[in-house]
Design an enzyme around this catalytic site. Structure first.
Site, PDB file in Angstrom:
ATOM      1  N   CYS A  13       0.814  -1.224   0.000  1.00 55.57           N
ATOM      2  CA  CYS A  13       0.000   0.000   0.000  1.00 55.57           C
ATOM      3  C   CYS A  13       0.854   1.284   0.000  1.00 55.57           C
ATOM      4  CB  CYS A  13      -0.918   0.011   1.219  1.00 55.57           C
ATOM      5  SG  CYS A  13      -1.918   1.505   1.290  1.00 55.57           S
ATOM      6  N   SER A  66      -4.334   8.441   5.583  1.00 54.56           N
ATOM      7  CA  SER A  66      -2.892   8.753   5.587  1.00 54.56           C
ATOM      8  C   SER A  66      -2.606  10.246   5.745  1.00 54.56           C
ATOM      9  CB  SER A  66      -2.237   8.227   4.308  1.00 54.56           C
ATOM     10  OG  SER A  66      -2.795   8.860   3.173  1.00 54.56           O
TER      11      SER A  66
HETATM   12  N1  LIG Z   1      -7.644   7.738   1.413  1.00 50.71           N
HETATM   13  C1  LIG Z   1      -7.008   6.639   2.067  1.00 50.71           C
HETATM   14  C2  LIG Z   1      -6.700   5.562   1.024  1.00 50.71           C
HETATM   15  C3  LIG Z   1      -6.131   4.299   1.665  1.00 50.71           C
HETATM   16  C4  LIG Z   1      -6.323   3.087   0.778  1.00 50.71           C
HETATM   17  O1  LIG Z   1      -6.891   3.156  -0.339  1.00 50.71           O
HETATM   18  N2  LIG Z   1      -5.866   1.947   1.271  1.00 50.71           N
HETATM   19  C5  LIG Z   1      -6.078   0.709   0.540  1.00 50.71           C
HETATM   20  C6  LIG Z   1      -4.781  -0.089   0.423  1.00 50.71           C
HETATM   21  S1  LIG Z   1      -3.556   0.783  -0.486  1.00 50.71           S
HETATM   22  C7  LIG Z   1      -7.027  -0.160   1.324  1.00 50.71           C
HETATM   23  O2  LIG Z   1      -6.933  -0.264   2.529  1.00 50.71           O
HETATM   24  N3  LIG Z   1      -7.949  -0.808   0.626  1.00 50.71           N
HETATM   25  C8  LIG Z   1      -8.859  -1.737   1.223  1.00 50.71           C
HETATM   26  C9  LIG Z   1     -10.255  -1.533   0.777  1.00 50.71           C
HETATM   27  O3  LIG Z   1     -10.551  -0.509   0.142  1.00 50.71           O
HETATM   28  O4  LIG Z   1     -11.075  -2.416   1.047  1.00 50.71           O
HETATM   29  C10 LIG Z   1      -5.738   7.096   2.763  1.00 50.71           C
HETATM   30  O5  LIG Z   1      -5.144   8.085   2.300  1.00 50.71           O
HETATM   31  O6  LIG Z   1      -5.362   6.505   3.793  1.00 50.71           O
END
Ligand SMILES: N[C@@H](CCC(=O)N[C@@H](CS)C(=O)NCC(=O)O)C(=O)O
Length: 222
Positions: A13, A66
């Site tokens: 990630c 994040s």
């Molecule tokens: N806007 C979020 C995006 C985080 C994100 O997309 N994480 C992904 C992995 S890279 C995730 O956890 N995906 C799991 C899901 O959507 O079910 C941030 O900036 O933390």
């Protein structure tokens, strides 16, 4: 900040990498707990409102998203990575958002099975990288000599191309010499290097194989 933080992570990630890079830049030792996003544990679903990583647990509290995490870290641990001047800081936050939008184009490149969608994502990425190039000065990093949070946001995006470049030349850095220099400087930075597991590139290749998208066809064309 009180106590040793725990970063709830997923190995590939890029958003997790932002937090790991900022923690390292601030010399904060932390524990990393990787979870399987295809089989999210119940304890994780309870603490992550959107079911996404990263999550930072610190001093008995839980933070998610994040951008919120890195802003909190910047306010509670030195050295400060955001610029002092409020206007410049606001601009940096806006470029962080561009970095997130670029990650979305990269996700499309990684996963789509549609050639037109793939081509549109590459074109969108080129356009955004050109806009970033116009912002860069002569220094090593986004804002010159000092490493900032914008650097922590773009480093994981550039890292994808270490693997993509072995598939084909997608031309997204063509004619963008400052971006090329910036990418190289970020790749050398210890906090960036250490933000991922040692076999990250193999894991990303396996992920691409599993997705079986258009990007792999480019191997044949290259
Ligand atoms: N806007 C979020 C995006 C985080 C994100 O997309 N994480 C992904 C992995 S890279 C995730 O956890 N995906 C799991 C899901 O959507 O079910 C941030 O900036 O933390």
């Amino acid at each position: 900040m009180t106590g040793k933080p725990t970063l709830i992570s997923f190995d590939l990630c890029p958003y997790v990498q932002r937090a790991a890079i900022v923690l390292a830049e601030k010399n904060v030792t932390f524990e990393r707990v990787d979870i399987d996003l295809e089989n999210k544990p119940d304890w994780f679903l309870k603490i992550s409102p959107l079911g996404k990583v990263p999550v930072l647990q610190v001093g008995g509290e839980t933070l998610f998203e994040s951008a919120a995490i890195v802003e909190y870290l910047d306010e509670t641990a030195t050295p400060q990575l955001h610029p002092q001047d409020p206007l410049t800081r606001a601009r940096h936050r806006a470029w962080m958002e561009v970095g997130s939008s670029i990650l979305s184009d990269i996700w499309t490149m990684e996963t789509t099975h549609d050639r037109t969608v793939f081509g549109n994502a590459v074109a969108a990425l080129k356009g955004k990288f050109a806009r970033v190039e116009a912002e860069l000065g002569e220094g090593l990093y986004f804002a010159g000599a000092s490493f900032t949070i914008v650097d922590a946001v773009f480093a994981p995006a550039f890292r994808y191309f270490d693997v993509f470049d072995t598939i084909a030349d997608f031309g997204v850095f063509d004619g963008l010499p400052k971006l090329v220099k910036w990418r190289a400087a970020l790749a050398e930075r210890p906090s960036v290097r250490e933000a991922v597991i040692f076999d990250y590139e193999d894991r990303l290749r396996r992920f691409l194989e599993k997705k079986g998208g258009v990007i792999l066809d480019k191997r044949l064309a290259a």
